[in-house]
Every structure is written in structure tokens, then in C-alpha cells.
Design an enzyme around this catalytic site. Sequence first.
Site, PDB file in Angstrom:
ATOM      1  N   GLU A  79      16.968 -38.238  -2.300  1.00  0.00           N
ATOM      2  CA  GLU A  79      16.750 -39.556  -2.911  1.00  0.00           C
ATOM      3  C   GLU A  79      15.509 -40.239  -2.324  1.00  0.00           C
ATOM      4  O   GLU A  79      14.727 -40.846  -3.049  1.00  0.00           O
ATOM      5  CB  GLU A  79      18.000 -40.421  -2.692  1.00  0.00           C
ATOM      6  CG  GLU A  79      18.043 -41.705  -3.489  1.00  0.00           C
ATOM      7  CD  GLU A  79      18.275 -41.506  -4.998  1.00  0.00           C
ATOM      8  OE1 GLU A  79      18.407 -40.358  -5.463  1.00  0.00           O
ATOM      9  OE2 GLU A  79      18.316 -42.524  -5.713  1.00  0.00           O
TER      10      GLU A  79
ATOM     11  N   THR B  61      13.680 -42.898 -21.819  1.00  0.00           N
ATOM     12  CA  THR B  61      13.827 -42.694 -20.371  1.00  0.00           C
ATOM     13  C   THR B  61      15.130 -41.962 -20.043  1.00  0.00           C
ATOM     14  O   THR B  61      15.304 -41.427 -18.956  1.00  0.00           O
ATOM     15  CB  THR B  61      13.732 -44.036 -19.617  1.00  0.00           C
ATOM     16  OG1 THR B  61      13.690 -43.785 -18.227  1.00  0.00           O
ATOM     17  CG2 THR B  61      14.887 -44.969 -19.955  1.00  0.00           C
TER      18      THR B  61
END
Length: 817
Positions: free
Chosen positions: A383, A506
Amino acid sequence: MLYALPCIVWALLLPSLSALRFDEHAAFTPAHLRELKAQTKLLFQHSWDSYMAFGFPADEVRPISCEPYGPDYVDQLNMRNDALANVLLTVIDNLDLLFVMEEWGELRKVLKYLHENQATLFEQDTIVQVFEALIRWLGGLLLAHLLLTDVPWPDRPEYAEVRQICEEYDGFLLILAYDLGIRLIPAYQTETNLPFPRVNLAKGLEAVPSKMNDETCTSGVTTPYVEFSLLSKLTGDSQFEQLTSLSFWKIWHSRSGLGLLSMTINPVKSEWIDSITGVGALVDSFYEYAVKGSIIFGDDSLWLIFTKAYMALLSHLAQSNGIHDPTLFGNVNTGSGELVSTWIDSLGAFWAGVQVLAGRLTDAILSHLIYMKMWDYFDAVPERWSFLSASSKYDPLEERIDNAINLEWYPLRPEFIESTYYLFRATKDPMYLQIGLRILSVFESRFMTNCGLAGYQNVKTGELQNRMETFVMGELLKYLYLLFDEADEVFLHQPFMSRKNWVFSTEAHPLWYTSQYGSKSAQHFRDTLHKLQKHDKASKVSPYKRSFIKTLWLKLASADRRMVDKLVEPPSDRNATEVNWERLGVKAFQPALSSFDQCEVRPRQLKTHEHSFMQSGYYTWKSLFQPEAKFQNTLVRPPHLQRHSKLSPNHYIELTPAFYHTYTAFAPKSKGDKLYLQCARAPTTKETDCVFGDPAKPETHEMYIVKLTEKSSKMSPNDVVMPWLSGRFKLEVLRLGELDSTNTLITKDYIRKARPDTWVSRKSEVLRIIRANGVNVGRYRTVWTSRKALLNTDMFKISKDGRIYVQGSYIENFRVY
Ligand code: DMJ
């Protein structure tokens, strides 16, 4: 489909899946690619079947414990409720995937269920995030509606069933989308025109505690524009488009003096909460939707926004040594442009895909590479990964890993495979297929669990996460499947779709719009809604919705389209008036900003690829292993992966033996050959950043690229002309004995040639402009500025022949005219 298939049966099937696997042999023949598609489809079927057996009708299935998963009804503030609301999320977010996978039986089944439950689907007493609901639910519904009503499915056996489904379809998904839109739009009831981030689906804005709504992000403000505008255009109810375009433009006009947008903002006060920006979380889809919105709606003003924003990013965020070196976009202070963190995030991997769409292929390849290196080392993208850390290469492995991985989870985010797909479609370089192959095999061997696919809870230890977000199927598997569809068999790649000008949202929903279809749809929608309201007043338009619409329309009466028009920037007049080009012997030039209007079709470092058979352009790229040298303390393989070395004996994707041997087969190998297979040593030169004049927005002071010159001109094609000297410059410091970014050793002769006026000592140095306001310069291009621009400052000295010294240091590619 095997809904009730017990976990044990899947466990038995797993070995046979891997037996099917090609042994990382990189032939990529049509048969091989078809096989890879089939393997990807098996992953999808396993995940979908698990959801249908153990998750449906909840939002998700938990891939390890095989339980349904949905919103937290006890703790309303739980962030997981942002996207989960007991609205059949896996189904809605994956409707289009069923089309891609040609799962017509499943499609028919879930459409039936949605049809039967449409009246209550969104009547949920939960607090959701408008952004998530927009991209996952609204986008999913709109796209499925488009696929069922605006696609000329060919009369071929494989499409017989979908043609039938289309015929039976009554348009209810658009009604559902409208119902959702009406529930979400109260978020725009602010004085500032910036939306609140959250609403309660059943009870509106009042039911959301204010502390959940006092901070929103740039992506949250700008992204709704695309899906909501489409909703307006398909239904004829313009409130969605008006309100969201107003917020889009408002936030764009709040950018900093450098042209940068921060990450978070208070929607009530319209004040920025932080002064940091990057290309990842919280701000990512602003750039994405400026480009995609301009494509879907043919909107030049959005494209202009993107070019200005992109120039600002290149000026202040892009970090690289030379102009052909891997680039990462760091996080900087929006006021000063200074780097404020040493990490980049997993979401930022989408950026290369947007660069491809924007026609910046070389830039895309340069920013994609660093994420490929993360896969090389972590078999994932953590992440947050630190490119710089406090550790040294002598510190224990655990400590280095701790410092390298700032946020340790990898929930199978799709962004890296998404940009890999775009890059493959644009370049056809087989390296991208090889990346897909590695990802597929890691998914099969490590992330496939009893009831779906589970990512890492902790990349450092290999612990898995008992969650499968809907983007795993809806984005990651979709992009992977489409990557292997080299033969263009999937409907999206077929000629009957190519006139649609479609683009992935997206959330990987392919969206498109034509005004012809829009007006037809709006008319049909009005008629349907009218009939519905007549027959079923109570369930279709609840009192809260009706009253909201009334207040909102009162507001819109004064805040109409003209308010947006005032904020929209006219395409700027980019003609040069203040440079006497004739006197300079320049026959043609181009404003730097308008260079974005041309697409790059052959990226520079892949140039040789077009002449070579069976060769990946990556093997002609001299900086391919530069990240290893540069980030040796933070690109480190965690112990659990070292233990699994049997699964991936060679963890470098780009050095997979079969691939390397196949795709360098015809590359020159002996030293005398021009393309001798060898990487450059990493440069030892240092870089420095400096600001000359006023570091304003990129569009404030136009700069120009020389295109064609008279023979007599001192300037050359590709030189950069800056009539006003202003902005951020990246300089390379060349010292005796160092290796520069073009792999040249800096010798006494080099320095003497550059500075004939000086005695060369060990301390002698020469500077070189690498980048000026985001425009690549480097060794072979010169930056020219007007003598006038340097007059009012003591900082510069100009020699008789127009060379420039900055505080005593000489810049080799900087001249006055
Ligand atoms: C997805 O929901 C979308 O891609 C979104 O734009 C960003 N985050 C996730 C996947 O990581």
C-alpha cells in the site's frame, strides 16, 4: 456454474489448475494466449461461483472463511461502510464483467434478481461514501444499461443470448441508477458547491454525523462529474451534471500558485486541510477524469485542465536522474513544490495508464517500471513503499523490510495490471504479457483460496486478508483477461465497439456517450418515469426525495449553467507574439503546452523494437536495472518469499529465463554491435533543484519548443525557448571522475571543452539542465532565454558568446538570445 460447490472440491481442483499452467515459457503464441485467458477465466469463475454460493445476496464473500460480508450495522462510523451497504455490490460492480466473460446465463439470473428487488435495493439505512457509490454502483448500473441498449451486438451465435437479453430488457437499470443518483445528490447541498463526502441512503444528509462530513478529498469532489454527467444526459435531469461540474471547476480554481491541488478540503468552509499532493490516493482520479471526461464528452476544456495539471506534476513531482530514466512521482508541498515524503502508494500505479491515454508513452514506460520492480521483490505492490529509508544495506533484512514498507497490505488492487494493459495495447511489447503471466501465476499459487482470492494483510509476512473487494474481479481480473486478448476476441476489442469512443471508468466500467443516443434515452426515460410515478407513487419517489428535488431546483435556478461557464477556461491563445522568431532564424516552433495535443506513438526507448523480430524493447533500455542500484535498501525481498523460492526461483519478471532467451533471440550480442545487450551503470552525478524567477503555474509564462531552423540559426530543433525565465529547474551536477546520466565519464577534457575559460581542478564542476518546468532537456538540448530576462538580477553572468553562469557555476546547455 457450481454455486453450492463445497470448499473441499475447490481444494481438490487447485492442483489441476496449476497443472494447466504454461511453465512461464514465453512463447505468447495465439494458443498460449488463449490458454492464459482461459486460466484467468477460471480464476474469475472460482471467485464468482464462491460469491454466488457463499456471499450472495450480501455485498461480498469472504475468501478464506467463506462467509457473506456486508456493512457494519453496529458501528455506523466503520469506514468499511463507505462502499458496503447491502446493495448487492459484487453483482452491480461486475455486471459488465459478465459481458466480458460472456457469462450470459449468470447475467440473466442476476438481472432477474435485480429487477425483482429494484424498489428496495437502495432503501438502506447506512452511511455511504458518495465517491465509492458513484464509481462502483452508479458506474456499474449505467454501463450495464448502455451495454443492453446501445450496442449493436452482431448476429453471431456467441451473441445470440445477449441479443435476446437485450430484447427483453425494459430499461430498469437506468431507473435504479436514477434512484441512486437522487439519494446521493443531497451531498451537494453546501454553500460552497463542494460536496459532502457521505450521505445516508435512506435518510439523507441529516442522518450523517457532522464529523463524518467535515473532510473530503480532491478525488471525491472531482470524480462524480463523469458518472453523474452521464446520468444527466441519459435521463434528461441536468441537476447531476450541473452540480458536479460546478464543484469540479471550483476546486480546479483553488489550486496553488504552482498549479497543484492538495489532497483534502473542508467542504463547508472551502478551505484546504493539507498542503500535500501526489498522484496516488485522494487525488488520483482528478487527473484520470480530466482526461477521460475529455474523451467521453469531447470536452476540450477538460483536456486543457489536464495539460496544465500534468505540466505542474512534471515540474514539481517527477523524480528521475536522466530523461530516459525510471521516474517516480513523489508527494510534494503544494506551495513550495518541495518533496514531503519518501513513499509512494499502490494507487499511484494507475498513473502510467493515464499517461498512455494522454499520449505520453515514454513517460508512461518510465513511471510504470518502478511498480514492476515492486512486483519483482514483493510479488505485490505494498500500500505504501518507501523509496528512501533510514536503513543501510548492512542492516538486518527484517529492519530493511520494516523501513521499506510503510503500509503493509495489498488487497489485490488492480492499478498496476491496469496500466500494464494500457501499455501493452499501445506498444505491443511482449514484456507486458510476461508481467501478466507472472501475476497470473502468483494469483494461482498464492492468492487463490477456498472461496475466492485473498490478498496480503501483510506483505512482509505473507499473512492473507479475509476479504475480496469487488475491484478484484471487476478490475484486476478484467484487465488481466483483456491483456491476454491479443486476438481481439472480447467484444470490447471488436470493430463494432471501436466507433463508441469508449473509455474505462476509474472502476474499469467502459463508458461512452453520444448526443444522439442521449436525447433518445432522455425521452424514453421521461416517459417511463412518468408511467411509474403514476402507478406507484409511494415506492418510486419518497417524500424526502421530492422535497429535496424542490429545494435543489430553487438553488439551481440561480446557480445555473452560466455559473459553470464562468469558471470554464477558454482554450488559451497560444500564439507567440513577444519573440522575434525571424531574427533568431527559427522557421517553426510550438508552445510547450500544446505539445500535449500530439500523441506519441513510438516511445523512444522502444524505438528499436519496431525493427526487431522477437525482441522486447526493454532489453534496449539501458536504465532497466537502475532502480536496483538506486533503491537497494528498499527493494528487498521479504523472508517468506525467499522461503517460497521454489514457486518463483527467479523473481525478476524481466529476467525470467524463457522470456529473456526468446525475446532477445535476435538482439545483437557482441560488443561491436550498436545494441549490445548491456545496462548502463547507474549515474554517480548528483542532482539539484532550483527555482529561477517566479515559480508560477505552468501556463503563466509560456515556453516554446523549436521545431525547424534556418541553417544560420544558433538554435537547433528541440531546443527550449523561455522568453521569461521562470520556474523550477532540475540540474545535474557534473564533476570530474563521475558518470553522468548519459553514461559518459566526466573527464578533464569534457570539462575543459565545456568551460574553456577555467583551469580544471578536482573541484571543477559543470551544471546541466535536465528538466525545465517539466520539459525534458538533457545533454543534447539547449534552453534559451532572452538577455532581457536576466538583466534585473545579480544571480547570472553572461559571457560574450551568450553562455550563462549562475552564481559562478556554468550551465552547459543554457544560453541567451
Ligand atoms: C477502485 O475502487 C478504483 O480503481 C478507484 O479509483 C481506486 N481504488 C480502487 C482500487 O484500488
